[in-house]
Design a protein around this motif. Structure first.
Motif, PDB file in Angstrom:
ATOM      1  N   VAL A  12       0.816  -1.214   0.000  1.00  0.00           N
ATOM      2  CA  VAL A  12       0.000   0.000   0.000  1.00  0.00           C
ATOM      3  C   VAL A  12       0.853   1.268   0.000  1.00  0.00           C
ATOM      4  O   VAL A  12       0.349   2.357  -0.293  1.00  0.00           O
ATOM      5  CB  VAL A  12      -0.977   0.022   1.196  1.00  0.00           C
ATOM      6  CG1 VAL A  12      -1.908  -1.163   1.161  1.00  0.00           C
ATOM      7  CG2 VAL A  12      -0.232   0.091   2.526  1.00  0.00           C
ATOM      8  N   LYS A  13       2.136   1.149   0.326  1.00  0.00           N
ATOM      9  CA  LYS A  13       3.008   2.329   0.310  1.00  0.00           C
ATOM     10  C   LYS A  13       3.870   2.382  -0.951  1.00  0.00           C
ATOM     11  O   LYS A  13       4.765   3.230  -1.046  1.00  0.00           O
ATOM     12  CB  LYS A  13       3.912   2.344   1.547  1.00  0.00           C
ATOM     13  CG  LYS A  13       3.175   2.363   2.867  1.00  0.00           C
ATOM     14  CD  LYS A  13       2.114   3.443   2.953  1.00  0.00           C
ATOM     15  CE  LYS A  13       2.686   4.827   3.060  1.00  0.00           C
ATOM     16  NZ  LYS A  13       1.620   5.859   3.196  1.00  0.00           N
ATOM     17  N   LEU A  14       3.593   1.525  -1.919  1.00  0.00           N
ATOM     18  CA  LEU A  14       4.357   1.549  -3.164  1.00  0.00           C
ATOM     19  C   LEU A  14       4.241   2.897  -3.864  1.00  0.00           C
ATOM     20  O   LEU A  14       5.220   3.408  -4.419  1.00  0.00           O
ATOM     21  CB  LEU A  14       3.867   0.435  -4.106  1.00  0.00           C
ATOM     22  CG  LEU A  14       4.536  -0.928  -4.003  1.00  0.00           C
ATOM     23  CD1 LEU A  14       3.933  -1.879  -5.022  1.00  0.00           C
ATOM     24  CD2 LEU A  14       6.036  -0.815  -4.199  1.00  0.00           C
ATOM     25  N   ASP A  15       3.020   3.464  -3.869  1.00  0.00           N
ATOM     26  CA  ASP A  15       2.844   4.743  -4.560  1.00  0.00           C
ATOM     27  C   ASP A  15       3.635   5.855  -3.880  1.00  0.00           C
ATOM     28  O   ASP A  15       4.197   6.725  -4.549  1.00  0.00           O
ATOM     29  CB  ASP A  15       1.359   5.106  -4.654  1.00  0.00           C
ATOM     30  CG  ASP A  15       0.664   5.034  -3.307  1.00  0.00           C
ATOM     31  OD1 ASP A  15       1.277   4.556  -2.329  1.00  0.00           O
ATOM     32  OD2 ASP A  15      -0.502   5.466  -3.225  1.00  0.00           O
ATOM     33  N   TRP A  62       8.363   9.428  -3.985  1.00  0.00           N
ATOM     34  CA  TRP A  62       9.645   9.834  -3.391  1.00  0.00           C
ATOM     35  C   TRP A  62      10.788   9.651  -4.384  1.00  0.00           C
ATOM     36  O   TRP A  62      11.648  10.529  -4.532  1.00  0.00           O
ATOM     37  CB  TRP A  62       9.892   9.027  -2.130  1.00  0.00           C
ATOM     38  CG  TRP A  62      11.183   9.347  -1.431  1.00  0.00           C
ATOM     39  CD1 TRP A  62      11.472  10.462  -0.705  1.00  0.00           C
ATOM     40  CD2 TRP A  62      12.352   8.532  -1.420  1.00  0.00           C
ATOM     41  NE1 TRP A  62      12.752  10.402  -0.226  1.00  0.00           N
ATOM     42  CE2 TRP A  62      13.330   9.232  -0.646  1.00  0.00           C
ATOM     43  CE3 TRP A  62      12.675   7.289  -1.963  1.00  0.00           C
ATOM     44  CZ2 TRP A  62      14.600   8.708  -0.414  1.00  0.00           C
ATOM     45  CZ3 TRP A  62      13.952   6.769  -1.730  1.00  0.00           C
ATOM     46  CH2 TRP A  62      14.898   7.477  -0.977  1.00  0.00           C
ATOM     47  N   LEU A  63      10.801   8.514  -5.078  1.00  0.00           N
ATOM     48  CA  LEU A  63      11.864   8.265  -6.057  1.00  0.00           C
ATOM     49  C   LEU A  63      11.765   9.215  -7.252  1.00  0.00           C
ATOM     50  O   LEU A  63      12.782   9.644  -7.802  1.00  0.00           O
ATOM     51  CB  LEU A  63      11.792   6.815  -6.543  1.00  0.00           C
ATOM     52  CG  LEU A  63      12.243   5.737  -5.551  1.00  0.00           C
ATOM     53  CD1 LEU A  63      11.942   4.349  -6.104  1.00  0.00           C
ATOM     54  CD2 LEU A  63      13.728   5.872  -5.237  1.00  0.00           C
ATOM     55  N   GLN A  78      14.244   8.417 -10.932  1.00  0.00           N
ATOM     56  CA  GLN A  78      13.011   9.020 -11.428  1.00  0.00           C
ATOM     57  C   GLN A  78      12.233   8.050 -12.309  1.00  0.00           C
ATOM     58  O   GLN A  78      11.001   7.960 -12.209  1.00  0.00           O
ATOM     59  CB  GLN A  78      13.332  10.296 -12.205  1.00  0.00           C
ATOM     60  CG  GLN A  78      13.839  11.436 -11.337  1.00  0.00           C
ATOM     61  CD  GLN A  78      14.167  12.679 -12.147  1.00  0.00           C
ATOM     62  OE1 GLN A  78      14.099  12.662 -13.375  1.00  0.00           O
ATOM     63  NE2 GLN A  78      14.531  13.754 -11.465  1.00  0.00           N
ATOM     64  N   ALA A  79      12.948   7.316 -13.158  1.00  0.00           N
ATOM     65  CA  ALA A  79      12.281   6.342 -14.030  1.00  0.00           C
ATOM     66  C   ALA A  79      11.633   5.236 -13.203  1.00  0.00           C
ATOM     67  O   ALA A  79      10.492   4.825 -13.462  1.00  0.00           O
ATOM     68  CB  ALA A  79      13.279   5.758 -15.013  1.00  0.00           C
ATOM     69  N   GLY A 114       7.651   4.405 -12.806  1.00  0.00           N
ATOM     70  CA  GLY A 114       7.151   3.052 -13.049  1.00  0.00           C
ATOM     71  C   GLY A 114       6.315   2.540 -11.886  1.00  0.00           C
ATOM     72  O   GLY A 114       5.256   1.929 -12.094  1.00  0.00           O
ATOM     73  N   LEU A 115       6.771   2.800 -10.648  1.00  0.00           N
ATOM     74  CA  LEU A 115       6.009   2.373  -9.476  1.00  0.00           C
ATOM     75  C   LEU A 115       4.677   3.114  -9.379  1.00  0.00           C
ATOM     76  O   LEU A 115       3.651   2.521  -9.022  1.00  0.00           O
ATOM     77  CB  LEU A 115       6.829   2.610  -8.204  1.00  0.00           C
ATOM     78  CG  LEU A 115       8.028   1.695  -7.983  1.00  0.00           C
ATOM     79  CD1 LEU A 115       8.793   2.101  -6.745  1.00  0.00           C
ATOM     80  CD2 LEU A 115       7.590   0.239  -7.877  1.00  0.00           C
TER      81      LEU A 115
END
Length: 325
Positions: free
Chosen positions: A214-217, A222-223, A232-233, A237-238
């Motif tokens: 649930v914290k993938l987004d 953040w990335l 950034q890429a 993608g995430l």
């Protein structure tokens, strides 16, 4: 004479100490053997419950869909605590039932399976029994509640958490019963050790993964704000994958209700179980025979789950109407 008595006494003490050392060594070996047995049985029980673990993960990950980002982990934590309470009830209950009334295990599991099927059909029926306007109004209400700081989000999410804990109870019961089956012939203390280990391992594993999913987004966001192009890429993608993953888990969770619930019900009805196993064996041909057999068996279990859920939903609807009258 006194010196001889003292020497004899010292000799007796030395003999006793030797005996104690030998017994301690034997006890240590036995304890190590018991620990090895518990570890081996826990490993076997974990392997046998791995399929249910996947269903548990899918079902619980979908429970936080639509929850505001800063409330996702509190909801997961609340459900995880409920899951531990479930297992604290189920482990002693399973041990007591297995010891005194083992004949009740299958009927209780079937009741749980019927409940899972009912919940699955209710989710499907909700889409057909409610108009798009009702769905839109419900969604808007949810969005406004998330955006309004005056709303008590914990109270607003209480029903969601209760539903997740209720579903977890059924899946936890199946996990505990499957694990109990692997240690049925073991001494009682080893049964306790294995079941407690499985309960803790499954809870930490499932809800740790759910929290990560649930914290993938948030990780993607953040990335994506980093300076490196690779970061950034990966972040973009995430961010793109996270909504699709949650949608997939929502669908998989509903399907898991039918597969798990239907499988439990079918297993408890011997003629139906043998018929489905026979149908699976009939299509098991060629190099991919095992795959076709698994697909056929699980598919038929799912169909049985849908039928059972529809029957339960029909009965519940009739009872509700009669009570209103």
């Amino acid at each position: 004479m006194a010196g001889a008595s003292l020497l004899a006494l010292l000799d007796d003490i030395a003999t006793i100490l030797d005996d104690v050392a030998v017994m301690t060594k034997v006890a240590a070996k036995k304890s190590a053997a018991v620990a090895d047995d518990v570890a081996a049985m826990t490993k076997v029980a974990t392997q046998k419950t791995a399929g249910v673990l996947g269903d548990d993960l899918a079902l619980n990950a979908q429970q936080v869909t639509g929850v505001r980002a800063d409330r996702e982990l509190p909801v997961v934590w609340a459900v995880a605590k409920g899951s531990m309470v479930n297992k604290a009830i189920l482990v002693p209950a399973a041990l007591a039932i297995s010891a005194f009334v083992p004949v009740l295990i299958t009927p209780l599991l079937m009741l749980g399976g019927a409940f899972l099927c009912f919940e699955g059909v209710e989710k499907l029926a909700h889409k057909f029994l409610h108009s798009e306007a009702e769905e839109a109004a419900e969604h808007e209400s949810h969005v406004q509640a998330n955006a309004n700081p005056a709303v008590d989000l914990v109270a607003f999410e209480k029903d969601k958490i209760k539903g997740a804990v209720r579903t977890d109870f059924i899946l936890s019961a199946e996990i505990i019963v499957i694990a109990l089956g692997t240690v049925a012939s073991a001494p009682f203390l080893q049964q306790v050790a294995v079941l407690v280990g499985i309960a803790v391992l499954m809870t930490v594993g499932v809800y740790g993964l759910v929290g990560g999913i649930v914290k993938l987004d948030d990780l993607g966001l953040w990335l994506s704000q980093k300076t490196g192009s690779a970061a950034q890429a990966l972040g973009r993608g995430l961010l793109a994958a996270a909504p699709w993953l949650m949608k997939f888990l929502s669908v998989a969770g509903t399907a898991a209700m039918f597969l798990v619930g239907g499988g439990i019900l079918v297993h408890g009805i011997a003629p139906l179980h043998h018929a489905i196993e026979g149908a699976g064996a009939a299509v098991a041909q060629g190099a991919l025979g095992g795959l076709w057999q698994a697909l056929a068996t699980n598919g038929l279990n799912g169909v049985a789950g849908i039928v059972a859920g529809a029957l339960v939903l029909g009965a519940v609807t009739v009872v509700q109407k009669l009570r209103k009258r």
